[in-house]
Design an enzyme around this catalytic site. Structure first.
Site, PDB file in Angstrom:
ATOM      1  N   THR A  13       0.951  -1.257   0.076  1.00 48.31           N
ATOM      2  CA  THR A  13      -0.064   0.041  -0.024  1.00 48.31           C
ATOM      3  C   THR A  13       0.880   1.224   0.118  1.00 48.31           C
ATOM      4  O   THR A  13       2.037   1.330   0.384  1.00 48.31           O
ATOM      5  CB  THR A  13      -0.999  -0.133   1.271  1.00 48.31           C
ATOM      6  N   ASP A  67       4.539   0.772   1.979  1.00 49.72           N
ATOM      7  CA  ASP A  67       5.584   1.011   1.224  1.00 49.72           C
ATOM      8  C   ASP A  67       5.919   2.633   1.643  1.00 49.72           C
ATOM      9  O   ASP A  67       5.849   3.561   0.759  1.00 49.72           O
ATOM     10  CB  ASP A  67       5.499   1.098  -0.181  1.00 49.72           C
ATOM     11  N   ARG A  68       6.250   2.899   2.779  1.00 53.45           N
ATOM     12  CA  ARG A  68       6.380   4.240   3.444  1.00 53.45           C
ATOM     13  C   ARG A  68       7.424   4.783   2.898  1.00 53.45           C
ATOM     14  O   ARG A  68       7.834   5.905   2.872  1.00 53.45           O
ATOM     15  CB  ARG A  68       6.192   4.220   4.816  1.00 53.45           C
ATOM     16  N   LYS A  69       8.827   4.005   2.680  1.00 52.82           N
ATOM     17  CA  LYS A  69      10.080   4.653   2.400  1.00 52.82           C
ATOM     18  C   LYS A  69      10.470   5.479   3.295  1.00 52.82           C
ATOM     19  O   LYS A  69      10.811   6.760   3.183  1.00 52.82           O
ATOM     20  CB  LYS A  69       9.979   5.278   0.898  1.00 52.82           C
TER      21      LYS A  69
HETATM   22  P1  BMP Z   1       3.889  -0.202 -11.209  1.00 56.54           P
HETATM   23  O1  BMP Z   1       4.041  -1.971 -11.204  1.00 56.54           O
HETATM   24  O2  BMP Z   1       2.581   0.154 -11.365  1.00 56.54           O
HETATM   25  O3  BMP Z   1       5.047   0.562 -11.826  1.00 56.54           O
HETATM   26  O4  BMP Z   1       4.363  -0.057  -9.567  1.00 56.54           O
HETATM   27  C1  BMP Z   1       5.517  -0.195  -8.846  1.00 56.54           C
HETATM   28  C2  BMP Z   1       5.299  -0.041  -7.506  1.00 56.54           C
HETATM   29  O5  BMP Z   1       6.443  -0.185  -7.004  1.00 56.54           O
HETATM   30  C3  BMP Z   1       4.928   1.320  -6.928  1.00 56.54           C
HETATM   31  O6  BMP Z   1       3.938   1.224  -5.844  1.00 56.54           O
HETATM   32  C4  BMP Z   1       6.279   2.048  -6.366  1.00 56.54           C
HETATM   33  O7  BMP Z   1       5.972   2.811  -5.409  1.00 56.54           O
HETATM   34  C5  BMP Z   1       6.932   0.917  -6.162  1.00 56.54           C
HETATM   35  N1  BMP Z   1       8.486   0.955  -6.296  1.00 56.54           N
HETATM   36  C6  BMP Z   1       9.002   0.799  -7.653  1.00 56.54           C
HETATM   37  O8  BMP Z   1       8.288   0.877  -8.511  1.00 56.54           O
HETATM   38  N2  BMP Z   1      10.383   0.892  -7.882  1.00 56.54           N
HETATM   39  C7  BMP Z   1      11.218   1.055  -6.632  1.00 56.54           C
HETATM   40  O9  BMP Z   1      12.401   1.047  -6.753  1.00 56.54           O
HETATM   41  C8  BMP Z   1      10.744   0.922  -5.215  1.00 56.54           C
HETATM   42  C9  BMP Z   1       9.506   0.755  -4.958  1.00 56.54           C
HETATM   43  O10 BMP Z   1       8.872   0.922  -3.876  1.00 56.54           O
END
Ligand code: BMP
Length: 264
Positions: free
Chosen positions: A61, A91-93
């Site tokens: 989330t 996923d607060r980072k």
């Molecule tokens: P998507 O598959 O729609 O591109 O989403 C990727 C998800 O993973 C997003 O929630 C993003 O915040 C997270 N994310 C990322 O894409 N790359 C990273 O290096 C770290 C992430 O948390």
């Protein structure tokens, strides 16, 4: 190398409670899929969570993008995590000093530590960020993963930054059980970090904002990651959520079975 063992074997021997719980769940549900539910209303988030629930080990989330967030959303998410047997990963980072992240994790509107089984942190501030989060999370049985490599074009998470991030995790294995990264990080039989990989897609290679996608085959089999994180590839077409979740789950699981088979 632990990376090439079955999730069940890794669960049985893992010293970290959170990692153990995750590996057991993955084996039980036969899935290494995590869905990134990046939708912006409570109704959509609950609908996505309920639809993908049967297919995922982890629901990821971004709670701060939900426009009508309230405590009831959290209560319902937790109920869905029990109903469908998945872990919640906010996923607060986190990226601030230990004293600040402690409050961001436990307090404020979101009270993340009270409901999110897993969260993550950047290593930019140094090891104090882990110490701060640990004070809040460990008594609640939570665990964190560190961002060792990002999926995006031009990311600075490489070289010494990545190496130092892994070293930080090694020194804090009571609380840190893995990484957001693009390849396996285990170097000896003494360690068994869980690598969750975002940037996974079967149909496109990127977006217009720097995201880069690889396939489950590349991520799990070639790069040795453990969990695939898929966002828009699954929730992007609301009519196809279950079909896409099934497709990615199969792709991820087959790549894992092939990895185990190749190393038997
Ligand atoms: P998507 O598959 O729609 O591109 O989403 C990727 C998800 O993973 C997003 O929630 C993003 O915040 C997270 N994310 C990322 O894409 N790359 C990273 O290096 C770290 C992430 O948390």
């Amino acid at each position: 190398m632990n990376t090439n063992k079955t999730y069940a074997e890794r669960a049985a021997r893992h010293p970290n409670a959170c990692a153990k719980q995750l590996f057991e769940l993955m084996e039980r549900k036969k899935t290494n899929l995590s869905v990134a539910a990046d939708v912006t209303t409570k109704k959509e988030l609950l609908a996505v969570a309920d639809a993908v629930g049967p297919f995922v080990c982890v629901l990821k989330t971004h709670i701060d993008i939900v426009e009508d967030f309230d405590q009831d959303l959290v209560d319902q998410l937790v109920a869905l995590s029990k109903k469908h047997d998945f872990l919640i990963f906010e996923d607060r980072k986190f990226a601030d000093i230990g004293n600040t992240v402690k409050h961001q994790y436990g307090k404020g509107i979101y009270k993340i530590a009270s409901w999110s089984h897993i969260t993550n942190a950047h290593t930019v501030p140094g090891e104090g960020i882990i110490s701060g989060l640990r004070e809040v999370g460990l008594p609640l049985g939570r665990g964190i993963i560190l961002l060792a490599e990002m999926s995006t074009k031009g990311a600075l998470t490489q070289g010494a930054y990545t190496t130092e991030s892994v070293a930080m995790a090694r020194r804090n294995q009571d609380f840190v059980f893995g990484f957001i990264a693009q390849h396996k990080m285990n170097e000896s039989d003494d360690e068994d970090f869980v690598v969750m990989a975002p940037g996974v897609g079967l149909d496109v290679v990127g977006d217009s904002l720097g995201q880069q996608y690889r396939t489950p085959h590349q991520v799990i089999l070639e790069s040795g990651c453990d969990v695939i994180i898929v966002g828009r590839g699954i929730y992007g077409k609301p009519d196809e959520i279950e079909a896409q979740a099934t497709r990615y789950r199969e792709a991820g699981w087959n790549a894992y079975l092939e990895r185990v088979r190749q190393h038997q």
